[in-house]
Design a protein around this motif. Structure first.
Motif, mmCIF file in Angstrom:
data_model
loop_
_atom_site.group_PDB
_atom_site.id
_atom_site.type_symbol
_atom_site.label_atom_id
_atom_site.label_comp_id
_atom_site.label_asym_id
_atom_site.label_seq_id
_atom_site.Cartn_x
_atom_site.Cartn_y
_atom_site.Cartn_z
ATOM 1 N N SER A 453 58.411 47.553 80.712
ATOM 2 C CA SER A 453 57.752 46.581 79.627
ATOM 3 C C SER A 453 56.346 47.026 79.468
ATOM 4 O O SER A 453 55.708 47.604 80.573
ATOM 5 C CB SER A 453 57.656 44.976 80.033
ATOM 6 O OG SER A 453 56.704 44.479 78.827
ATOM 7 N N MET A 454 55.858 47.159 78.329
ATOM 8 C CA MET A 454 54.200 47.337 77.989
ATOM 9 C C MET A 454 53.422 46.303 78.451
ATOM 10 O O MET A 454 52.297 46.438 78.665
ATOM 11 C CB MET A 454 54.236 48.008 76.860
ATOM 12 C CG MET A 454 54.775 49.232 76.095
ATOM 13 S SD MET A 454 53.853 50.572 77.368
ATOM 14 C CE MET A 454 52.329 50.598 76.546
ATOM 15 N N LEU A 455 53.943 45.103 78.420
ATOM 16 C CA LEU A 455 53.246 43.782 78.696
ATOM 17 C C LEU A 455 53.151 43.692 80.354
ATOM 18 O O LEU A 455 54.034 43.696 80.976
ATOM 19 C CB LEU A 455 53.752 42.776 78.150
ATOM 20 C CG LEU A 455 53.973 42.698 76.511
ATOM 21 C CD1 LEU A 455 54.562 41.429 76.124
ATOM 22 C CD2 LEU A 455 52.440 42.920 75.984
ATOM 23 N N ASP A 456 51.937 43.335 80.732
ATOM 24 C CA ASP A 456 51.740 43.077 82.225
ATOM 25 C C ASP A 456 51.611 41.694 82.334
ATOM 26 O O ASP A 456 50.822 40.921 82.322
ATOM 27 C CB ASP A 456 50.323 43.447 82.700
ATOM 28 C CG ASP A 456 50.117 43.492 84.134
ATOM 29 O OD1 ASP A 456 50.997 42.981 84.665
ATOM 30 O OD2 ASP A 456 49.077 43.916 84.581
ATOM 31 N N ASP A 457 53.005 41.103 82.381
ATOM 32 C CA ASP A 457 53.372 39.612 82.415
ATOM 33 C C ASP A 457 54.081 39.166 83.420
ATOM 34 O O ASP A 457 55.295 39.884 83.452
ATOM 35 C CB ASP A 457 54.075 39.174 80.932
ATOM 36 C CG ASP A 457 54.157 37.783 80.746
ATOM 37 O OD1 ASP A 457 54.468 37.253 81.791
ATOM 38 O OD2 ASP A 457 53.660 37.415 79.537
ATOM 39 N N ASP A 458 53.860 38.200 84.142
ATOM 40 C CA ASP A 458 54.446 38.019 85.379
ATOM 41 C C ASP A 458 55.925 37.208 85.097
ATOM 42 O O ASP A 458 56.811 37.033 85.731
ATOM 43 C CB ASP A 458 53.833 37.018 86.505
ATOM 44 C CG ASP A 458 52.853 37.873 86.971
ATOM 45 O OD1 ASP A 458 53.058 39.387 87.195
ATOM 46 O OD2 ASP A 458 51.789 37.199 87.632
ATOM 47 N N HIS A 459 55.704 36.437 83.824
ATOM 48 C CA HIS A 459 56.859 35.608 83.373
ATOM 49 C C HIS A 459 58.023 36.811 83.145
ATOM 50 O O HIS A 459 59.126 36.221 83.324
ATOM 51 C CB HIS A 459 56.541 34.834 82.341
ATOM 52 C CG HIS A 459 55.394 33.951 82.590
ATOM 53 N ND1 HIS A 459 55.950 32.840 83.298
ATOM 54 C CD2 HIS A 459 54.121 33.514 82.043
ATOM 55 C CE1 HIS A 459 54.751 31.981 83.537
ATOM 56 N NE2 HIS A 459 53.589 32.386 82.684
ATOM 57 N N ILE A 460 57.568 37.670 82.426
ATOM 58 C CA ILE A 460 58.753 38.627 82.034
ATOM 59 C C ILE A 460 59.465 39.336 83.321
ATOM 60 O O ILE A 460 60.377 39.234 83.523
ATOM 61 C CB ILE A 460 58.214 39.648 80.838
ATOM 62 C CG1 ILE A 460 57.651 39.046 79.648
ATOM 63 C CG2 ILE A 460 59.215 40.837 80.662
ATOM 64 C CD1 ILE A 460 56.985 40.148 78.824
ATOM 65 N N ALA A 461 58.565 39.723 84.148
ATOM 66 C CA ALA A 461 59.111 40.205 85.413
ATOM 67 C C ALA A 461 59.808 39.166 86.236
ATOM 68 O O ALA A 461 61.198 39.639 86.543
ATOM 69 C CB ALA A 461 57.594 40.573 86.224
ATOM 70 N N ASP A 462 59.375 37.989 86.197
ATOM 71 C CA ASP A 462 60.147 36.981 86.661
ATOM 72 C C ASP A 462 61.722 36.845 86.186
ATOM 73 O O ASP A 462 62.724 36.711 86.868
ATOM 74 C CB ASP A 462 59.538 35.780 87.013
ATOM 75 C CG ASP A 462 58.375 35.737 87.945
ATOM 76 O OD1 ASP A 462 58.217 36.518 88.687
ATOM 77 O OD2 ASP A 462 57.608 34.851 87.943
ATOM 78 N N ALA A 463 61.514 36.691 85.059
ATOM 79 C CA ALA A 463 62.941 36.583 84.177
ATOM 80 C C ALA A 463 63.840 37.762 84.385
ATOM 81 O O ALA A 463 65.014 37.601 84.470
ATOM 82 C CB ALA A 463 62.704 36.357 82.653
ATOM 83 N N MET A 464 63.220 39.027 84.228
ATOM 84 C CA MET A 464 64.128 39.920 84.384
ATOM 85 C C MET A 464 64.762 40.217 85.807
ATOM 86 O O MET A 464 65.816 40.404 86.200
ATOM 87 C CB MET A 464 63.332 41.385 84.092
ATOM 88 C CG MET A 464 62.985 41.879 82.778
ATOM 89 S SD MET A 464 64.525 42.200 81.940
ATOM 90 C CE MET A 464 64.909 43.855 82.644
ATOM 91 N N ARG A 465 63.696 39.513 86.794
ATOM 92 C CA ARG A 465 64.349 39.755 88.240
ATOM 93 C C ARG A 465 65.507 38.925 88.445
ATOM 94 O O ARG A 465 66.349 38.931 89.263
ATOM 95 C CB ARG A 465 63.070 39.580 89.155
ATOM 96 C CG ARG A 465 63.285 40.040 90.687
ATOM 97 C CD ARG A 465 62.126 39.845 91.479
ATOM 98 N NE ARG A 465 61.027 40.531 91.115
ATOM 99 C CZ ARG A 465 60.087 40.057 90.494
ATOM 100 N NH1 ARG A 465 59.798 38.898 90.173
ATOM 101 N NH2 ARG A 465 58.919 40.843 90.294
ATOM 102 N N LYS A 466 65.154 37.701 87.762
ATOM 103 C CA LYS A 466 66.366 36.458 88.095
ATOM 104 C C LYS A 466 67.512 36.893 87.487
ATOM 105 O O LYS A 466 68.655 36.404 87.609
ATOM 106 C CB LYS A 466 65.564 35.368 87.361
ATOM 107 C CG LYS A 466 64.396 34.495 88.105
ATOM 108 C CD LYS A 466 64.161 33.235 87.595
ATOM 109 C CE LYS A 466 62.855 32.613 88.570
ATOM 110 N NZ LYS A 466 62.400 31.357 87.789
#
Length: 505
Positions: A453-466
């Protein structure tokens, strides 16, 4: 202006505000009481009937954007149609609120044209940058070749002229000494000439070793190993297998210089007195490995540094390899030694003009090559997909098997192509990366998914990991960082790691 109107379910106008009358009624006329097909052209009447059925069926408001021909000019409207009910809950009429969005549509069209123009400029600039990059690579090769030619020219000058003159002077001195009593000064002069000849010969060999031009590759490497031990105390363990088939003189010169440079690096930086050189054919390629058990270094920091002084150093060597279609793989860990693997295609190894590219998979002298990793790229931006593919498509042990522009297409490509790794954009239309990852992992849990992602967003990262992604990276990460995650398929701790802005958090 805001246009307000009301029509019964048969299409007769029950209410119209002045703005509606001004646009859709004859001058001074009133739309009230007139059927819909008297106010609008036939194609608009068909659209109204279609929307009327949708409102009646859904019993809910709908919003549509349409272009209508009004007073001989095209106008765009955004219209919300909503049902009006009687006291029995039955639809008695259809209300409509319309906004003139003609100017907005024109602005959107101009913006699209501007974006297309900018994208075209980016494509052209990218193409120009690629051309300049290739030109610089060729220039680097020409500079190295010019350096080698100059080395040989000076070596031949030393051998053919200076050494001959010194040897002749020594002979003349010996002849003169035979005709006269012993003179200590003449003996000293003879000794000085002998030393000069020896030093000249050594210098000639250092500049352009004759063994490279007049012997096989094994002999050339043996000579180099011997010189390294004699001059610098570095003991080189040499292993060669069936290299006689690669006897192109330009290739021998190139490999001699490359191995020599890598051994110099061992002397200067590794802090050890032993190194190993392996030469062998593998799958139609010539593979050269230079390794040591010294102090090592961080390849990412070294290769991304802008302050590297490289003659035929690592960066220059890599550039030279690129022009030949070859590969250079650099493996090193601080405190655990270094390993440099050069591979050259057989057609180049047997040709008369080396010119060489970047990392090939690790090939050891006592293990089989690692298997190829099949990769599918998923991103809704074509230029980003192509950029990522270009970044890693030629890397060692990697095969790009396909690309997709959205999550649904990614699922279909996975079923068809069976990749080992999916590089997945997190935010895409139609189906985003999170949902696509969840479905892919449900069907084929063995496939590794790396989120981007171009966005440095922990929520997106957590969602992808989950959803099942093994790692989540910023699109600004360095190529070396992306490759590290792709190659590192045996370390599950990556599940808890995010990489942002090229670094690791």
């Amino acid at each position: 202006p805001v246009l307000i109107s009301e029509f019964d379910i048969r299409g007769r106008c029950l209410l119209a505000n002045p703005a509606f009358n001004k646009i859709f009624s004859p001058p001074g006329g009133n739309a009230v009481g007139k059927p819909f097909n008297d106010l609008f052209p036939p194609y608009a009447t068909e659209l109204y009937n279609l929307h009327l059925k949708r409102v009646i069926s859904k019993r809910k408001p709908i919003t549509v954007e349409e272009q209508l021909l009004v007073h001989e000019k095209d106008m765009d409207f955004s219209t919300t149609l909503f049902p009006l009910f009687d006291h029995h809950g039955q639809i008695r009429s259809i209300g409509a609120i319309s906004h003139d969005i003609t100017e907005r549509k024109k602005a959107e069209k101009m913006l699209r044209q501007l974006n297309e123009s900018l994208e075209q400029r980016v494509v052209e600039r990218t193409r120009l940058a690629e051309t300049r990059s290739k030109e610089l690579q060729h220039l680097a090769v020409q500079l190295v070749e010019a350096e080698e030619k100059e080395r040989r020219r000076i070596a031949e000058l030393l051998h053919d002229d200076l050494q001959q003159i010194l040897a002749s002077a020594k002979m003349q001195l010996q002849l003169a000494s035979q005709k006269m009593p012993a003179v200590p000064e003449l003996e000293k002069i003879e000794q000085l000439l002998k030393v000069s000849i020896t030093k000249s010969r050594l210098l000639s060999h250092e500049l352009s070793p004759a063994v490279v031009y007049h012997s096989g590759m094994h002999k050339a490497m043996e000579w180099l190993a011997r010189r390294m031990e004699e001059q610098f105390g570095l003991k080189v363990e040499l292993h060669t297998t069936a290299v006689d088939q690669f006897e192109s003189t330009p290739l021998k010169v190139f490999l001699f210089r490359a191995v020599q440079e890598l051994l110099f690096n061992v002397i200067k930086h590794a802090g050890v007195s032993n190194a190993r050189v392996d030469l062998s054919p593998s799958n139609g390629k010539l593979v050269v490995i230079v390794s040591d058990q010294g102090q090592g270094f961080d390849p990412d920091i070294f290769l991304n540094s802008s302050n590297q002084k490289t003659g035929l150093g690592l960066l220059s060597l890599r550039e030279r390899l690129q022009t030949m279609g070859g590969r250079l793989l650099i493996e090193s860990v601080p405190g655990q030694g270094s390993r440099f693997t050069l591979t050259i295609p057989s057609d180049q190894a047997n040709a008369g003009n080396p010119g060489l590219e970047i990392p090939e998979k690790t090939i050891d002298h006592d293990i089989t090559p690692v298997k190829t990793t099949r990769i599918l790229f998923v991103d809704d931006h074509k230029m980003m997909r192509q950029g990522l593919i270009n970044l890693i498509a030629e890397q060692p042990g990697i095969e790009v098997v396909g690309e997709a522009s959205n999550g649904q297409e990614a699922i279909e490509k996975v079923r068809l192509l069976h990749p080992d790794v999916v590089i997945m954009d997190a935010l895409m239309p139609e189906m985003d990366g999170e949902e696509a990852t969840r479905r892919i992992k449900a069907e084929q849990p063995g496939i590794r998914v790396i989120g981007l992602s171009m966005l440095d967003d922990d929520h997106i990262a957590d969602a992808m990991r989950k959803a099942g992604a093994e790692a989540f990276l910023s699109k600004t990460i360095s190529p070396a960082g992306l490759l590290k995650v792709i190659y590192d398929d045996n370390h599950p701790q990556e599940n808890s790691i995010n990489y942002h802005n090229g670094g690791k958090d």
